[in-house]
Design a protein around this motif. Structure first.
Motif, PDB file in Angstrom:
ATOM      1  N   UNK A  98       0.854  -1.178   0.000  1.00 21.83           N
ATOM      2  CA  UNK A  98       0.000   0.000   0.000  1.00 21.83           C
ATOM      3  C   UNK A  98       0.902   1.244   0.000  1.00 21.83           C
ATOM      4  N   UNK A  99       0.943   2.002  -1.100  1.00 22.42           N
ATOM      5  CA  UNK A  99       1.866   3.141  -1.185  1.00 22.42           C
ATOM      6  C   UNK A  99       1.661   4.190  -0.106  1.00 22.42           C
ATOM      7  N   UNK A 100       0.404   4.473   0.256  1.00 23.14           N
ATOM      8  CA  UNK A 100       0.161   5.497   1.274  1.00 23.14           C
ATOM      9  C   UNK A 100       0.565   5.002   2.657  1.00 23.14           C
ATOM     10  N   UNK A 101       0.235   3.753   2.969  1.00 20.32           N
ATOM     11  CA  UNK A 101       0.652   3.185   4.253  1.00 20.32           C
ATOM     12  C   UNK A 101       2.177   3.140   4.344  1.00 20.32           C
ATOM     13  N   UNK A 102       2.830   2.798   3.240  1.00 24.98           N
ATOM     14  CA  UNK A 102       4.290   2.768   3.245  1.00 24.98           C
ATOM     15  C   UNK A 102       4.871   4.145   3.495  1.00 24.98           C
ATOM     16  N   UNK A 103       4.308   5.138   2.836  1.00 26.34           N
ATOM     17  CA  UNK A 103       4.784   6.512   2.983  1.00 26.34           C
ATOM     18  C   UNK A 103       4.570   7.028   4.408  1.00 26.34           C
ATOM     19  N   UNK A 104       3.339   6.929   4.910  1.00 16.83           N
ATOM     20  CA  UNK A 104       3.049   7.456   6.247  1.00 16.83           C
ATOM     21  C   UNK A 104       3.746   6.639   7.332  1.00 16.83           C
ATOM     22  N   UNK A 105       3.829   5.316   7.124  1.00 17.92           N
ATOM     23  CA  UNK A 105       4.514   4.472   8.105  1.00 17.92           C
ATOM     24  C   UNK A 105       5.990   4.828   8.223  1.00 17.92           C
ATOM     25  N   UNK A 106       6.600   5.176   7.087  1.00 19.23           N
ATOM     26  CA  UNK A 106       8.006   5.577   7.102  1.00 19.23           C
ATOM     27  C   UNK A 106       8.190   6.877   7.883  1.00 19.23           C
ATOM     28  N   UNK A 107       7.348   7.856   7.636  1.00 14.91           N
ATOM     29  CA  UNK A 107       7.456   9.127   8.348  1.00 14.91           C
ATOM     30  C   UNK A 107       7.280   8.913   9.848  1.00 14.91           C
ATOM     31  N   UNK A 108       6.284   8.128  10.222  1.00 18.53           N
ATOM     32  CA  UNK A 108       6.061   7.862  11.648  1.00 18.53           C
ATOM     33  C   UNK A 108       7.241   7.140  12.273  1.00 18.53           C
TER      34      UNK A 108
END
Length: 237
Positions: A98-108
């Motif tokens: 999931x591109x959005x989950x990957x992106x937000x998970x990385x920031x968190x």
């Protein structure tokens, strides 16, 4: 360029300035210094003095400078493993289907790494041109983050005007919140990060001012790292 006696992982096999293996007592001192620096930097940030590290390690300041002639070398030895984890976090985020989950998970994840260690929080907003191994890992993570950005934009979840410089600004802001709140409000950073992630999401609510240029951000990070060591110069004279 890193000096010849630098072992960025803080493990065995250290050498002296002539490239010869250290005596066992010298290597033990080096290990004590790195362990003490982890404690001091993690508690007080990178602006903590080398004298504070010496006191924590139970050695003289001259011993510190024999092993680490400049503070940047000690920082590199202490944080090499954390920079490896930072780079690995990018790879794990890219593996998320999931591109959005990957992106937000990385920031968190990266902001949580900052929250766990004040020294690492500082280091993420500084540049260390002489610490080649650290900067190589930073570059690796940066390239992965560029891919995360493109995937999230292609999925329609990330606003089109988001740039990689916005992550740098977020890390700087998060470091400031962590420094200001300390143990009085240790989870305040989570609210900042949640607010920022929501602001990154498409559709955009309105236009943004232009981001700073890459060169300007790099200069800010370079100056921050120079300021970290400026107070030590007089102690060596």
């Amino acid at each position: 360029m890193t000096s010849r006696n630098q072992n960025v992982h803080g493990t065995g096999g250290a050498t002296d300035s002539a490239g010869q293996p250290m005596r066992s007592d010298a290597e033990r001192n080096r290990g004590r210094i790195i362990a003490a620096a982890r404690t001091v930097f993690g508690r007080d940030g990178l602006h903590a003095s080398m004298a504070s590290v010496a006191r924590e390690a139970g050695v003289g300041i001259a011993t510190i400078f024999r092993h680490f002639p400049v503070k940047e070398e000690l920082v590199a030895a202490v944080f090499a493993d954390r920079m490896e984890a930072y780079a690995q976090a990018t790879a794990e985020a890219l593996a998320n289907p999931d591109p959005w989950d990957g992106f937000t998970g990385y920031i968190e994840e990266v902001c949580a790494m900052q929250a766990a260690d004040r020294g690492f929080a500082d280091m993420m907003t500084m540049s260390f041109p002489g610490a080649e191994a650290l900067e190589a890992l930073r570059a690796q993570a940066y390239q992965g983050f560029l891919e995360l950005i493109e995937r999230a934009k292609d999925s329609g979840h990330l606003r089109e005007d988001f740039t990689s410089r916005d992550l740098v600004l977020l890390l700087m802001a998060n470091a400031g919140v962590l420094s200001a709140t300390g143990d009085a409000a240790p989870d305040a950073w989570r609210r900042l990060v949640a607010w920022m992630i929501q602001s990154f999401q498409a559709p955009a609510r309105g236009p943004l001012p232009d981001p700073p240029e890459d060169a300007a951000l790099y200069e800010a990070m370079r100056r921050a790292s120079q300021g970290m060591g400026s107070s030590e110069a007089g102690k060596r004279r």
